[in-house]
Each structure stands twice: as structure tokens, then as C-alpha cells.
Design an enzyme around this catalytic site. Sequence first.
Site, mmCIF file in Angstrom:
data_model
loop_
_atom_site.group_PDB
_atom_site.id
_atom_site.type_symbol
_atom_site.label_atom_id
_atom_site.label_comp_id
_atom_site.label_asym_id
_atom_site.label_seq_id
_atom_site.Cartn_x
_atom_site.Cartn_y
_atom_site.Cartn_z
ATOM 1 N N LYS A 116 0.688 -1.405 0.470
ATOM 2 C CA LYS A 116 -0.159 -0.071 0.264
ATOM 3 C C LYS A 116 0.198 1.342 0.183
ATOM 4 C CE LYS A 116 -4.062 -2.086 2.185
ATOM 5 N NZ LYS A 116 -4.993 -1.083 1.991
ATOM 6 N N GLU A 200 -3.265 7.553 7.547
ATOM 7 C CA GLU A 200 -3.736 8.828 6.870
ATOM 8 C C GLU A 200 -4.683 9.171 7.739
ATOM 9 O OE1 GLU A 200 -4.194 5.205 3.336
ATOM 10 O OE2 GLU A 200 -6.763 5.138 4.033
ATOM 11 N N HIS A 235 -15.975 -3.353 6.956
ATOM 12 C CA HIS A 235 -15.398 -2.947 5.908
ATOM 13 C C HIS A 235 -15.831 -4.115 5.078
ATOM 14 C CE1 HIS A 235 -13.839 0.019 8.363
ATOM 15 N NE2 HIS A 235 -12.708 -0.972 9.206
ATOM 16 N N ARG A 291 -7.976 -7.714 -10.387
ATOM 17 C CA ARG A 291 -9.024 -9.145 -10.606
ATOM 18 C C ARG A 291 -9.939 -8.492 -10.666
ATOM 19 N NH1 ARG A 291 -11.509 -7.691 -6.282
ATOM 20 N NH2 ARG A 291 -10.575 -7.799 -4.501
HETATM 21 P P1 ADP Z 1 -8.856 -3.363 3.084
HETATM 22 O O1 ADP Z 1 -7.121 -3.720 1.356
HETATM 23 O O2 ADP Z 1 -8.034 -4.154 3.802
HETATM 24 O O3 ADP Z 1 -9.994 -3.795 2.546
HETATM 25 P P2 ADP Z 1 -9.532 -0.774 2.515
HETATM 26 O O4 ADP Z 1 -7.979 0.586 2.132
HETATM 27 O O5 ADP Z 1 -9.160 -0.959 1.134
HETATM 28 O O6 ADP Z 1 -7.629 -1.985 2.761
HETATM 29 O O7 ADP Z 1 -10.051 -0.544 3.134
HETATM 30 C C1 ADP Z 1 -10.993 -0.982 3.354
HETATM 31 C C2 ADP Z 1 -11.847 -0.132 3.417
HETATM 32 O O8 ADP Z 1 -11.874 0.869 5.223
HETATM 33 C C3 ADP Z 1 -12.568 0.961 2.849
HETATM 34 O O9 ADP Z 1 -13.778 0.618 2.351
HETATM 35 C C4 ADP Z 1 -13.563 2.076 3.872
HETATM 36 O O10 ADP Z 1 -14.877 1.743 4.638
HETATM 37 C C5 ADP Z 1 -12.258 1.756 5.272
HETATM 38 N N1 ADP Z 1 -10.930 2.962 4.581
HETATM 39 C C6 ADP Z 1 -9.841 3.081 4.581
HETATM 40 N N2 ADP Z 1 -9.394 3.723 5.061
HETATM 41 C C7 ADP Z 1 -10.243 4.816 5.190
HETATM 42 C C8 ADP Z 1 -9.632 6.555 5.472
HETATM 43 N N3 ADP Z 1 -8.311 6.664 5.162
HETATM 44 N N4 ADP Z 1 -10.860 6.651 6.381
HETATM 45 C C9 ADP Z 1 -11.972 5.960 6.692
HETATM 46 N N5 ADP Z 1 -12.033 4.464 6.164
HETATM 47 C C10 ADP Z 1 -11.362 3.731 5.207
#
Ligand code: ADP
Length: 499
Positions: A116, A200, A235, A291
Site C-alpha cells: 500500500k 493516513e 469493511h 482482478r
Molecule cells: P483493505 O485492503 O484491508 O480492504 P482498504 O484500504 O481497501 O483496506 O479499506 C477498506 C475499507 O476501510 C474502505 O472501504 C473504507 O470503508 C475503510 N477505510 C479505509 N481507509 C479509510 C480512511 N482513510 N478513512 C476512513 N475509512 C477508511
Amino acid sequence: MLEKVLVANRGEIALRIIRACRELGIRSVAVYSEADRLSPHVQAADEAYLLGPAPSSESYLRIDRLIEVAQRAGCDAVHPGYGFLAERAPFAAAVEQAGLTFVGPPASAIEAMGDKTAARRRMIDAGVPVVPGMAEPAEDAATALREAESIGYPVLLKAAAGGGGKGMRVVHEPGELEKAFAAASNEATNAFGDGRVYLERYLTGPRHIEIQVLADAHGHTIHLGERECSIQRRHQKMIEEAPSSVLTPEQREAMGSAAVAAARAVGYRNAGTCEFLWQDGEFFFLEMNTRIQVEHPVTELVTGQDLVAWQLRIAGGERLDLRQEDVVLLGHAIECRITSEDPDNGFMPSTGRIRLLEIPAGPGVRWDGGVAEGVEVSLYYDPMLAKLIVHAPDRAQAIDRMDRALTELRVVGVETSVPFHRRVMREPDFRAGRLDIRYLEKHQDVLRREPGEDLLGAVSVAAALLEEEHRRRRTAPRTAGGASAPASRWRDMGWRSGP
Ligand code: ADP
């Protein structure tokens, strides 16, 4: 064009790929674990091979065995589906090394998007907006504390190797940071064998909006608009739709262009998805899923394009003869993930044999399923049984259509997420498009069964009988004789079980 494809997956996505192969005149080869011997994907393929006796998901993760089967069966390509090995760069590389075509991006693109913080740096270089935060993992909690001050609270700790929401912690104030850092790092080490975490800004009410990308091997990359996936539980996406009810055409274009730039920056090929968080008209790149996604059908319905067929055609070297201006969005599509979980009981996984399955039909209804009557639903695999997808001229009609289709769906033998979906379709904020990723936190009511809730629909007599029997067995007191109460459902239907 490809001639014979090994489908390295199971369930609904395996069946989806086999269907696309059949329409394109490509032969398909299924693989299965002992537990999946009777699964529809095994029946549907032209050939099927047992992967190994282990009933667990491990069977589908054996790279050497999958490649051996592909070669033995005379395949020229491997489609990974989603989950399992789909985003493992070493798998893509091993497939190519064996002289087979991987139906997906190059291993280097999977790798570039897999870390990431590395992906964030690439995106910043490509001019794609990312959530404000660190571009490198934090060395220790003290570093994270300093960084958090400059980002501003609340902050989100995330695993560099993250996935599936693991290794994520929200931190509201400096005093919480040290403990959360250790917890996130531990969780990441356990899940990914990599404890690096970074920070972040935590967005307080964002929507999850993602862009579908297609790229061929001849340097042509386009996007197919967005999907809104804000209805999530822990999530995990539950309901997806296309288009999003908040994007203006200008914002769609800006987000689409950012996704195309992101794909180009890593030399992307085939179908992929750029996930963004959207808040107050601003959007931020989250990650790229390298994917096909579970929710791809909503894009297919509003664009009229077959994404899995495109995956196969692009992998076969064909040109993507679709210009950006040819992509037109028509109407509105919604998808509900039908899982074997009990929404009235904290989404507890439910197992058992599917005794009856009545699949909705009628105008604008699509069913992408991986189960059939007689199939045993176990804890070995993901609880998603199928996806119910609808298409209608606008969002309001799509919601009504989904509500109608859900009333026609009957699964007897396991509990499913259907009652939850029906409540969401009727909930005023959802209907008005007032949603963000915290929707379920704010709407606990859709997680609760209402007293006297009417969940009857266009149900057949066979379904009513079996459902009643199923319910009686689960609730019958273990006393001798056990004459049970009159069948409530019969009464609801205007039938009587006795005088
Ligand atoms: P993973 O790869 O573990 O699925 P992601 O980065 O895709 O993680 O984030 C998964 C979910 O977490 C997102 O769809 C959102 O709901 C929440 N999320 C991720 N980053 C943030 C952020 N900076 N602020 C608020 N919610 C977040």
C-alpha cells in the site's frame, strides 16, 4: 483467441467464467476440492479435476497442482477469479513461466499495487490524489506519533501489506496511539507475515466509490464508470450499485481519468478496479484490486459490456475496440450479496444442506449463483452463495425491483442475508441515497427483525412446506410426542393445517 482455460476457483465466479468461456467457444476446465464434488461449477465445465482430498480452501491455493492440472488438460490459459490466488504475483508469474497465459495483469502490476505505501508513492507520482498521510511505513510508535500531529486526528493505522480490513485501527487522540500501533502491527504480522504499518487521515463519513478499468495489451486503457459500495459491514461490502447517486458527470470523468492514470502508472493490463473514498466532492485513491471484482455485474448491466468476456479476449491478445466515448451508462443496477449468514443473529455463519432454492426471475433480474439444491454449505469457504442483481431505468425503480426479486427468493436449509437486504431496500435513507461507509453503524434497525415482520413473498407451496418443516425442527421442544403448533406460514397464506 484462447482455446482452453483452467478456472482456478469455485462457486459463483467459477460458474461465471465457465459461462463466458462457453459463449466465446473456449473450452473450460474446472478444479474442485473433495467438499465441492457436487458443486455446479464442476457440472458446468467441459472437464473437471479433483485438486486433492483436503476439504478446506487449501486445495484451491496449491499453485503446483493447479499448473500441473492445466498442463495435463492441455489448457493454454488460467483464470484466477477473485480471492484465493487472484492477487498473488508469484501465481501469475508461475503460470506465465509454465508457458500458460494468466487471465489478468502482469505479475509486476499485481506486485506494484500489493504494497500500500509503495502504491501510494506511485499514485502521487502519477498525479492521482491519495488520502493525506504517510508515503512510507512508520519505523516505530514515536515516528507515528509525530506524523499523526501533522496529519491531524483522527488518523487511521493501516497495514502496508493490508487486505480484508486487517491491521486497521482508528486513533482519535495521541494517548491511544502507542497501544493501537502495537495492535495493528501484531494483527498485520499474523495476517500477512509483515507487520509494517503507516498512517493516513481517517475520513469521518466517506463513500466508497470505485472505478472499473479495462486495458488491452496494445496500450489502450479505458474506464467503465463507477460502482458505489458504501453499504459495508465490518469493511466488507454487502450491497453495490452503479452508477453512484452522488457523482456528477464531471466528477465521474475526473475519477475515471485518475483510475486510468493509476492503471497506466503500473503497466496495467486486463480488468482492474481503482477504489476511492469520496467525501464532500473530493476523492482519494485507496487501492487497486488487480482482478475481477465480486460486484462487476452492476457495471455490466449499466454499460452492456461483458467484463469476463473482455478479460478472456484481452488475455488472448485481442484489441479492446471500445473507445472511452463509446461507454454509455444506461439505467441503474443494484447487487445484493446473498450469504449464508443469519442477519437476525449477528450475521452468524449458517451451515447445512440446501433443501430448496427458488431463484427470482422476471424483468431486469440476474442471478449469479454458485449453489444448487442438495449442495452442502460448510464453513470451509466464503459464505457468499450467490449475487442477486437487478437493472431498471432509474435508482428508485431498481430498488423496488430488488425488493420484489428478494420476495421471490427462497432458500431453505440455511439462513441467509435476505431479510437484511429487504429491510435496507425499504429504509428511507438508503432510498434517498443518503449513505456512507458508516451506514450500518447508523442504521442498526436494518439489522433487527421487526416484530411481525412480513417476509412472505411469491413463495411456492413446496417452499412453504419445507420452510415450515425446517423451522419446526429447529424450534421443536425435545419432548415425546412433540405435536407442534399449527403452521403459521400456512395461515399467513390463507391455508389451514386443521379445522
Ligand atoms: P483493505 O485492503 O484491508 O480492504 P482498504 O484500504 O481497501 O483496506 O479499506 C477498506 C475499507 O476501510 C474502505 O472501504 C473504507 O470503508 C475503510 N477505510 C479505509 N481507509 C479509510 C480512511 N482513510 N478513512 C476512513 N475509512 C477508511
